[in-house]
Design a protein around this motif. Structure first.
Motif, PDB file in Angstrom:
ATOM      1  N   PRO A 161       0.816  -1.212   0.000  1.00  0.00           N
ATOM      2  CA  PRO A 161       0.000   0.000   0.000  1.00  0.00           C
ATOM      3  C   PRO A 161       0.853   1.267   0.000  1.00  0.00           C
ATOM      4  N   ASP A 162       0.476   2.201  -0.831  1.00  0.00           N
ATOM      5  CA  ASP A 162       1.093   3.526  -0.963  1.00  0.00           C
ATOM      6  C   ASP A 162       2.497   3.536  -1.579  1.00  0.00           C
ATOM      7  N   ASP A 163       2.994   2.365  -1.970  1.00  0.00           N
ATOM      8  CA  ASP A 163       4.289   2.349  -2.673  1.00  0.00           C
ATOM      9  C   ASP A 163       4.084   2.815  -4.117  1.00  0.00           C
ATOM     10  N   LYS A 164       5.092   3.523  -4.616  1.00  0.00           N
ATOM     11  CA  LYS A 164       4.972   4.007  -6.000  1.00  0.00           C
ATOM     12  C   LYS A 164       5.530   2.979  -6.989  1.00  0.00           C
ATOM     13  N   GLY A 220      -2.679  -1.657  -3.578  1.00  0.00           N
ATOM     14  CA  GLY A 220      -2.783  -0.310  -2.999  1.00  0.00           C
ATOM     15  C   GLY A 220      -1.637   0.578  -3.438  1.00  0.00           C
ATOM     16  N   VAL A 264       0.626   3.160  -5.812  1.00  0.00           N
ATOM     17  CA  VAL A 264       0.271   4.404  -6.500  1.00  0.00           C
ATOM     18  C   VAL A 264       1.006   4.422  -7.838  1.00  0.00           C
ATOM     19  N   THR A 316      -6.011   7.530  -5.559  1.00  0.00           N
ATOM     20  CA  THR A 316      -5.314   6.308  -5.968  1.00  0.00           C
ATOM     21  C   THR A 316      -6.376   5.354  -6.519  1.00  0.00           C
ATOM     22  N   ASP A 342      -8.251   3.595  -3.732  1.00  0.00           N
ATOM     23  CA  ASP A 342      -9.196   4.428  -2.970  1.00  0.00           C
ATOM     24  C   ASP A 342     -10.455   4.677  -3.792  1.00  0.00           C
TER      25      ASP A 342
END
Ligand SMILES: Cc1ncc(COP(=O)(O)O)c(C=O)c1O
Length: 490
Positions: free
Chosen positions: A104-107, A126, A128, A409, A412
């Motif tokens: 999650p939230d890793d690019k 999750g 990005v 994202t 989301d």
């Protein structure tokens, strides 16, 4: 073991020959319990090796026997440290690659023209996405790969990215300078994940673009079933140890894979690898020659253009696969889709894909001069029929979608509270679904993007000519799901 051996296929044959009394699934029990018409069509041989992971036949989820031996031989053939067999196509292998490096939230840096499985993995993990514009070919109306400069720029702006995903070669057989891209990414210590869906054969002939493993990439998802000679749905995931851990890859591919793996598919990977490794060069040589002959003849037909090496030389067109025939039909004054239909109805020919401006035909060791000439002659006839149209009609204007802005994202947006509104009235809203043209399954919108007028127009255009726009819950695309907006209370 030698590349001439097929431990998995041979192991299955030896097991079937013993003719064991089976009290395990599949319940059709060597075909005796299956529909007789289907049995007689498909044959007892195939049904006798439609087996399951009983002791002697190893287990794809924790391979130690014949599957391990087959995977090790594949790793050797493809120049990988480890090879994992996928019975869920390259889509399953791609999801594994993305989820092996991103949480999650890793690019993750990805070209916008990615296959939908990349976007699915981004929603699941999750992560990005940091999108890179692929190079657009205005003349052909298709997108190519990404450039070295764009990768460098993306990594400078996002040094914390957990991976760079490259499509090599593209569906149309065009490849970027993958070796250079790998060097750039590795200089930032970022792993390179390659969608090699259209490149199972390229490792085996010097006249084709460099394979992911030859270019030094960390992982590659490769559709052996597309151009490597195995059965539909069977693919491989190649891994170079170091920046990614093969153990983690094993556990993720296992999470995403059915526990009832098809041994027919697995065995077909084993035999396809043998053929590629032992006869691939010769077979591919013949295929290239056949395709070049077709290219030459198609280019002699007025108003048709079959792409060749003159396409090389831009920043994203470093090499190409001559076994792919991209045939631009826009100067005939009709769409690629109409050509696909015409070939089907008039000559019983099925092409790989069509879009507004082109058709794509693949040539493989399964083709001979006979099939080649059926296509070439049909195209000549088509060009004759269109002669008057080509002269009267303006050439079609090439239209390509812009990349919309990402407001949320994808994950989301996918899980947000949503509402359904009229497609026509959706400009400016944040979309909560995917919209893509399939094939090739490239997203026009992904969840989280802001809907633009230009992209709505592009979807309209595709629908108008009957191209398959897919993704939304409403398959007629009259309505679309967007993120719910709350009006201020008066
Ligand atoms: C570029 C690309 N990547 C991935 C895939 C997925 O491959 P598969 O159908 O084996 O799941 C495809 C399929 O068409 C593709 O075109």
């Amino acid at each position: 073991m030698s590349q001439y051996e097929t431990p998995l296929f041979s192991g299955l044959l030896a097991h079937a020959k013993k003719n064991p009394v089976q009290f395990h699934i599949p319940g059709h029990k060597k075909g005796t319990g299956i529909d007789p018409e289907f049995r007689s069509f498909i044959g007892d041989n195939a049904l006798s090796i439609d087996l399951i992971n009983i002791g002697p036949l190893d287990d794809l989820h924790s391979p130690k026997g014949i599957i391990k031996q087959a995977q090790d031989l594949a790793a050797e053939a493809f120049g990988a440290d480890h090879t994992f067999f996928s019975v869920q196509g390259t889509s399953g292998a791609i999801m594994t690659m993305v989820m092996a490096v991103c949480g999650p939230d890793d690019k993750i840096i990805v070209p916008r023209n990615v296959h939908k499985s990349v976007m699915s993995a981004i929603v699941f993990s999750g992560a990005v996405p940091v999108f890179i514009h692929p190079e657009i070919d205005e003349k052909l109306g298709i997108s190519h790969g990404i450039t070295n400069d764009a990768v460098e720029k993306a990594l400078q702006q996002h040094p914390d990215a957990k991976g760079v995903l490259v499509i090599n070669p593209t569906y149309f057989g065009i490849s970027a300078d993958l070796k250079k891209i790998v060097e750039i990414a590795h200089s930032h210590n970022v792993p390179v994940l390659v969608d090699e869906a259209h490149g199972a054969h390229i490792h085996f002939h010097d006249g084709l673009p460099l394979s992911a493993m030859q270019a030094g990439a960390d992982m590659a998802a490769t559709s052996v079933h597309k151009l490597g000679g195995s059965m539909t749905q069977s693919s491989i995931l190649n891994v170079k140890e170091g920046r990614v851990s093969a153990k983690r890859v094993q556990s993720i591919i296992s999470m995403l894979t059915t526990t009832s793996t098809s041994y027919l598919l697995l065995a077909s990977l084993d035999v396809a690898r043998k053929r590629l490794a032992t006869e691939g060069k010769e077979l591919i040589e013949q295929t290239i020659n056949l395709a070049q002959m077709m290219r030459k003849q198609i280019n002699e037909v007025e108003h048709l253009y079959c792409v060749g090496e003159e396409i090389l030389g831009s920043k994203a067109t470093f090499d190409y696969d001559p076994t792919k025939l991209i045939i631009s039909v826009k100067d005939l004054g009709i769409t690629g889709f109409e050509v696909e239909k015409w070939l089907r109805e008039r000559h019983n020919i099925e092409v790989e894909l069509s879009d507004l401006y082109n058709i794509l035909c693949i040539v493989t060791p399964g083709d001979t001069k006979k099939e080649a000439m059926i296509l070439v002659n049909a195209l000549k006839e088509l060009a004759d029929e269109c002669e008057h149209r080509a002269e009267k009609r303006e050439p079609l204007q090439v239209l390509l979608p812009d990349i919309p802005l990402l407001a949320l994202t994808p994950r989301d947006a996918f899980y947000a509270e949503t509402e359904t509104i009229l497609f026509e009235e959706s400009e400016g809203r944040i979309i909560a679904e995917f919209v893509m043209v399939y094939p090739p399954g490239i997203p026009i919108f992904i969840p989280g993007e802001i809907i633009t007028k230009e992209n709505l127009h592009y979807i309209h255009k595709n629908l108008e000519v009957g191209l398959p726009v897919q993704g939304p819950e409403d398959d007629e695309i009259k309505t679309i799901r967007v993120i719910k907006e709350y009006k201020a209370i008066q």
